[in-house]
Design a protein around this motif. Structure first.
Motif, PDB file in Angstrom:
ATOM      1  N   ALA A 127       0.846  -1.198   0.000  1.00  0.00           N
ATOM      2  CA  ALA A 127       0.000   0.000   0.000  1.00  0.00           C
ATOM      3  C   ALA A 127       0.881   1.249   0.000  1.00  0.00           C
ATOM      4  CB  ALA A 127      -0.897   0.006   1.225  1.00  0.00           C
ATOM      5  N   THR A 128       0.424   2.282  -0.668  1.00  0.00           N
ATOM      6  CA  THR A 128       1.169   3.538  -0.635  1.00  0.00           C
ATOM      7  C   THR A 128       0.715   4.363   0.573  1.00  0.00           C
ATOM      8  OG1 THR A 128      -0.440   4.761  -1.948  1.00  0.00           O
ATOM      9  CG2 THR A 128       1.279   3.564  -3.153  1.00  0.00           C
ATOM     10  N   VAL A 129       1.538   5.330   0.912  1.00  0.00           N
ATOM     11  CA  VAL A 129       1.198   6.231   2.021  1.00  0.00           C
ATOM     12  C   VAL A 129      -0.143   6.914   1.739  1.00  0.00           C
ATOM     13  CG1 VAL A 129       1.907   8.328   3.237  1.00  0.00           C
ATOM     14  CG2 VAL A 129       3.616   6.599   2.614  1.00  0.00           C
ATOM     15  N   GLY A 130      -0.324   7.336   0.500  1.00  0.00           N
ATOM     16  CA  GLY A 130      -1.565   8.024   0.133  1.00  0.00           C
ATOM     17  C   GLY A 130      -2.788   7.132   0.293  1.00  0.00           C
ATOM     18  N   GLU A 131      -2.641   5.859  -0.037  1.00  0.00           N
ATOM     19  CA  GLU A 131      -3.774   4.932   0.102  1.00  0.00           C
ATOM     20  C   GLU A 131      -4.139   4.720   1.568  1.00  0.00           C
ATOM     21  OE1 GLU A 131      -3.278   2.139  -3.884  1.00  0.00           O
ATOM     22  OE2 GLU A 131      -2.138   1.659  -2.078  1.00  0.00           O
ATOM     23  N   VAL A 132      -3.123   4.646   2.411  1.00  0.00           N
ATOM     24  CA  VAL A 132      -3.393   4.476   3.848  1.00  0.00           C
ATOM     25  C   VAL A 132      -4.105   5.720   4.389  1.00  0.00           C
ATOM     26  CG1 VAL A 132      -2.310   4.269   6.114  1.00  0.00           C
ATOM     27  CG2 VAL A 132      -1.511   2.859   4.220  1.00  0.00           C
ATOM     28  N   LEU A 133      -3.614   6.877   4.006  1.00  0.00           N
ATOM     29  CA  LEU A 133      -4.246   8.112   4.478  1.00  0.00           C
ATOM     30  C   LEU A 133      -5.691   8.196   3.968  1.00  0.00           C
ATOM     31  CD1 LEU A 133      -1.310  10.651   3.982  1.00  0.00           C
ATOM     32  CD2 LEU A 133      -2.128   9.691   6.122  1.00  0.00           C
ATOM     33  N   ALA A 134      -5.888   7.816   2.703  1.00  0.00           N
ATOM     34  CA  ALA A 134      -7.240   7.880   2.135  1.00  0.00           C
ATOM     35  C   ALA A 134      -8.178   6.906   2.847  1.00  0.00           C
ATOM     36  CB  ALA A 134      -7.183   7.556   0.640  1.00  0.00           C
ATOM     37  N   LEU A 135      -7.657   5.724   3.179  1.00  0.00           N
ATOM     38  CA  LEU A 135      -8.487   4.735   3.872  1.00  0.00           C
ATOM     39  C   LEU A 135      -8.960   5.281   5.221  1.00  0.00           C
ATOM     40  CD1 LEU A 135      -9.604   1.830   4.161  1.00  0.00           C
ATOM     41  CD2 LEU A 135      -7.435   1.229   5.250  1.00  0.00           C
ATOM     42  N   PHE A 136      -8.031   5.814   5.992  1.00  0.00           N
ATOM     43  CA  PHE A 136      -8.416   6.272   7.331  1.00  0.00           C
ATOM     44  C   PHE A 136      -9.197   7.573   7.288  1.00  0.00           C
ATOM     45  CE2 PHE A 136      -5.508   2.978   8.412  1.00  0.00           C
ATOM     46  CZ  PHE A 136      -6.096   2.426   9.529  1.00  0.00           C
ATOM     47  N   ARG A 137      -9.036   8.313   6.203  1.00  0.00           N
ATOM     48  CA  ARG A 137      -9.879   9.510   6.033  1.00  0.00           C
ATOM     49  C   ARG A 137     -11.341   9.081   5.914  1.00  0.00           C
ATOM     50  NH1 ARG A 137      -7.305  11.779   1.644  1.00  0.00           N
ATOM     51  NH2 ARG A 137      -5.611  12.324   3.047  1.00  0.00           N
ATOM     52  N   ARG A 138     -11.567   7.949   5.236  1.00  0.00           N
ATOM     53  CA  ARG A 138     -12.933   7.444   5.090  1.00  0.00           C
ATOM     54  C   ARG A 138     -13.528   7.046   6.438  1.00  0.00           C
ATOM     55  NH1 ARG A 138     -14.443   5.801  -0.096  1.00  0.00           N
ATOM     56  NH2 ARG A 138     -16.430   5.307   0.864  1.00  0.00           N
ATOM     57  N   PHE A 139     -12.661   6.559   7.321  1.00  0.00           N
ATOM     58  CA  PHE A 139     -13.155   6.103   8.622  1.00  0.00           C
ATOM     59  C   PHE A 139     -13.085   7.202   9.680  1.00  0.00           C
ATOM     60  CE2 PHE A 139     -12.077   1.996   6.666  1.00  0.00           C
ATOM     61  CZ  PHE A 139     -13.312   1.403   6.787  1.00  0.00           C
ATOM     62  N   ALA A 140     -12.752   8.392   9.271  1.00  0.00           N
ATOM     63  CA  ALA A 140     -12.632   9.492  10.238  1.00  0.00           C
ATOM     64  C   ALA A 140     -13.956  10.213  10.436  1.00  0.00           C
ATOM     65  CB  ALA A 140     -11.551  10.474   9.778  1.00  0.00           C
ATOM     66  N   GLY A 141     -15.004   9.679   9.873  1.00  0.00           N
ATOM     67  CA  GLY A 141     -16.316  10.287  10.077  1.00  0.00           C
ATOM     68  C   GLY A 141     -16.647  11.363   9.067  1.00  0.00           C
ATOM     69  N   GLY A 142     -15.869  11.466   8.023  1.00  0.00           N
ATOM     70  CA  GLY A 142     -16.177  12.423   6.960  1.00  0.00           C
ATOM     71  C   GLY A 142     -16.016  13.876   7.361  1.00  0.00           C
ATOM     72  N   VAL A 143     -15.162  14.138   8.351  1.00  0.00           N
ATOM     73  CA  VAL A 143     -14.947  15.528   8.767  1.00  0.00           C
ATOM     74  C   VAL A 143     -13.524  15.964   8.418  1.00  0.00           C
ATOM     75  CG1 VAL A 143     -16.618  15.417  10.636  1.00  0.00           C
ATOM     76  CG2 VAL A 143     -14.259  14.760  11.070  1.00  0.00           C
ATOM     77  N   ALA A 144     -13.354  17.272   8.346  1.00  0.00           N
ATOM     78  CA  ALA A 144     -12.017  17.795   8.031  1.00  0.00           C
ATOM     79  C   ALA A 144     -11.079  17.542   9.202  1.00  0.00           C
ATOM     80  CB  ALA A 144     -12.113  19.293   7.761  1.00  0.00           C
ATOM     81  N   ASP A 145      -9.788  17.463   8.884  1.00  0.00           N
ATOM     82  CA  ASP A 145      -8.811  17.224   9.946  1.00  0.00           C
ATOM     83  C   ASP A 145      -8.808  18.367  10.945  1.00  0.00           C
ATOM     84  OD1 ASP A 145      -8.197  14.933   8.657  1.00  0.00           O
ATOM     85  OD2 ASP A 145      -6.223  15.567   7.944  1.00  0.00           O
ATOM     86  N   ARG A 146      -8.713  18.008  12.214  1.00  0.00           N
ATOM     87  CA  ARG A 146      -8.639  19.013  13.271  1.00  0.00           C
ATOM     88  C   ARG A 146      -7.285  19.724  13.222  1.00  0.00           C
ATOM     89  NH1 ARG A 146      -9.485  15.916  18.078  1.00  0.00           N
ATOM     90  NH2 ARG A 146     -11.635  16.635  18.285  1.00  0.00           N
ATOM     91  N   VAL A 147      -6.271  18.936  13.030  1.00  0.00           N
ATOM     92  CA  VAL A 147      -4.904  19.471  13.019  1.00  0.00           C
ATOM     93  C   VAL A 147      -4.158  18.821  11.857  1.00  0.00           C
ATOM     94  CG1 VAL A 147      -2.744  19.630  14.286  1.00  0.00           C
ATOM     95  CG2 VAL A 147      -4.912  19.704  15.531  1.00  0.00           C
TER      96      VAL A 147
END
Lengths: 315, 271
Positions: free
Chosen positions: A112-132
């Protein structure tokens, strides 16, 4: 009184047998009667505890003391007896994305690429923008496969993935493992920003030393039981009162000798010994942090020999 | 769940072993189709069905082995490496974790099947009456269903064991039992016990690979004559459509039951 071993030392600390009172603040996290057994063996039998919002708590204790098990119970990945509440509601009913968890020795798929991992967990972050947002350079190149990253780079990618979204409860199991001094400092700063935004963060570590510059509370475990919980200052107050700083090559340490919280200082080879009062230890660590001294260069321990003090890395 | 399934699919499909399996199966299928086409043509049979029959056994063996093995490894690796725990903490249900793993693994097995059947289709393209194409497509669908059942069994194995080595060994053992072992038992006991057609049908339903094989042959030969007494009994008892429906439901149950078992099992285990 009970005892907990810090590397090279044994400290006597108070045994906590009841929930810590958080008068005036609704607890973010409440744990009641957490017990985890593996067959006949009791791995965790934690007394009740609570943590308020906007708090960083260090879970410290020797290997096998139950740190990872406690985090697993809170993350709902380890089956256990007892209840965990997030803002007063059973944690299993909390909305998706409110709890973030970084397991110990995480190994994400090498292909997996770094971008794919970030994209995966972005999906599971509740669909909200990053706090930090992590600082520039913290996240490795998103096109690179994880299998091509160093241990430290992979750990940074995992941390960035974990902290995506707006988690209210962040559970990190030895997040500083494999990180160099700069990455440790950046991680601390990142955690402090999440705390400032209201997150409650629990960080497991074999020692508290690497975390004390930012933690508010310390929860010490031994043999699966909580033997101390309280402000970081009270934990530090039980530690020997010499803070050692390993000096960088070619530096004298004179700029650190006059820190207000330090009573006196002396040079021992590559080390600078800063003596302080119990109640000033946290302040001294924060002063060192403000001067850019990375936690990896700091030890807290006996007055005679820094190599026997609570370590981060032995020279 | 779909996001996790996509993540699993990409990481599995990029793995060297998966690529080797997909390409290897495709090449083997092409060769078998070529040989089957040539030999069966000498018997004066049509082009697609004989070639497809030659491909059938291969398609029921290799992709199902791939599905069982990768299914078991995906779940076990997800637990060993902490990935499933990380995602579980974020709120995805156990059913979501299991469903995502199964979807991804089934997708990889289907990729192998599509590649293999695609090559076989190219091989037989010049000899195929258009009327035979539905049977060829039906064959593909049945083998895809068989791969999906094997993937579900693999996922169940992955939740039941602790390490990747155990997962690989148990998954391959389970596949061997389904692919060969049960048939040997049925042949041995059938002769010994003088089992009748209902017992043989029960044995077929108890083995998803055998059920898929019978279903595929029913699609290729509506008379069921190639199936012998079992085929005759099936058609007499259920007629053609009923027999196809029975076998399709059996395959669906062979997907649902292992996945349900995996969910129940993982709910009572640490991640």
């Amino acid at each position: 009184m009970s005892a907990i071993e810090a590397p090279g030392r044994t400290m006597e600390i108070d045994l906590v047998t009841h929930a810590e009172s958080m008068t005036g603040t609704r607890p973010r996290l409440s744990a009641h009667g957490l017990v985890k057994r593996y067959g006949e063996r009791v791995a965790l039998e934690a007394s009740d505890f609570e943590l308020p919002p906007a708090t960083i708590a260090a879970i410290v204790g020797p290997n096998g003391s139950g740190k990872s098990t406690l985090l697993g119970c809170l993350a709902r990945t380890v089956l256990h007896d007892g209840r965990v509440f997030l803002d007063g509601e059973p944690i299993e009913r909390s909305a998706p994305g409110r709890v973030a968890y970084l397991p110990q020795r995480l190994r994400l798929p090498a292909t997996a690429t770094v971008g794919e991992v970030l994209a995966l967990f972005r999906r599971f972050a509740g669909g909200v923008a990053d706090r930090v947002a992590p600082p520039p350079g913290f996240v490795p190149d998103e096109r690179r496969p994880l299998g091509q990253l160093s241990g430290g780079q992979a750990q940074r990618a995992a941390l960035a993935a974990t902290l995506q979204g707006r988690p209210d409860l962040v559970l990190l199991d030895e997040p500083l493992a494999n990180l160099d001094d700069d990455a440790r400092a950046a991680t601390m700063a990142l955690l402090a920003e999440h705390r400032a935004a209201g997150a409650t963060i629990l960080v497991a570590s074999p020692t508290a030393v690497d975390l004390l510059a930012v933690v508010d509370r310390v929860l010490a475990l031994r043999d699966g039981r909580i033997v101390h919980i309280g402000p970081a200052a009270s934990f530090l107050g039980r530690l020997p009162l010499v803070i050692w700083v390993r000096l960088e090559a070619g530096t004298s340490g004179d700029d650190l000798s006059g820190l207000p919280a330090a009573l006196r200082s002396r040079r021992e080879g590559d080390w600078l010994a800063l003596e302080c009062r119990e109640e000033d230890a946290v302040e001294l660590l924060r002063e060192l942090d403000a001067r850019g001294v990375p936690a990896a260069r700091i030890r807290i321990g006996g007055p005679e020999d820094p190599t026997r003090a609570s370590p981060l890395d032995r020279p | 769940m779909i996001a996790l399934a996509g993540f699993h699919f990409r990481t599995i499909a990029r793995g060297r072993s998966s690529l080797v399996a997909v390409i290897g199966f495709a090449m083997a299928t092409g060769i078998v189709a070529l040989l089957g086409l040539d030999s069966f043509r000498q018997l004066g049979l049509g082009a697609v069905s004989p070639a497809a029959v030659a491909v059938l056994n291969l398609a029921l063996l290799l992709p199902t082995a791939l599905g069982a093995l990768i299914g078991a490894l995906t779940v076990t690796a997800g637990r060993e490496t902490g990935l499933l725990a990380m995602i579980r903490a974020r709120g995805l249900s156990i059913a979501g974790l299991i469903g995502a793993a199964w979807l991804a693994v089934t997708g990889v097995a289907w990729l192998a099947l599509v590649a293999g059947f695609g090559l076989a289709a190219l091989v037989v393209a010049g000899n195929v009456p258009l009327g035979d194409m539905p049977a060829f497509v039906g064959l593909l669908i049945v083998t895809m269903a068989a791969a999906a059942t094997a993937s579900a069994v693999g996922v169940l194995v992955g939740t039941a064991v602790r390490t990747r080595l155990q997962a690989a060994l148990v998954a391959l053992a389970a596949w061997f039992v389904l692919a060969v072992g049960l048939d040997l038992v049925v042949v041995g006991l059938g002769v010994f016990l003088r089992a009748g057609e209902p017992a043989l049908l029960a044995a077929v339903l108890a083995n998803p690979l055998q059920a898929a094989r019978v279903l595929a042959l029913l699609l290729l030969d509506a008379s069921g004559s190639v199936l012998g007494p079992v085929g005759a009994y099936l058609l007499m008892r259920f007629d053609h459509l009923g027999a196809v429906a029975l076998l399709a439901v059996d395959l669906a149950a062979w997907i649902g039951a292992p996945l349900g078992g995996a969910i129940l099992l993982l709910r009572h285990r640490d991640l």
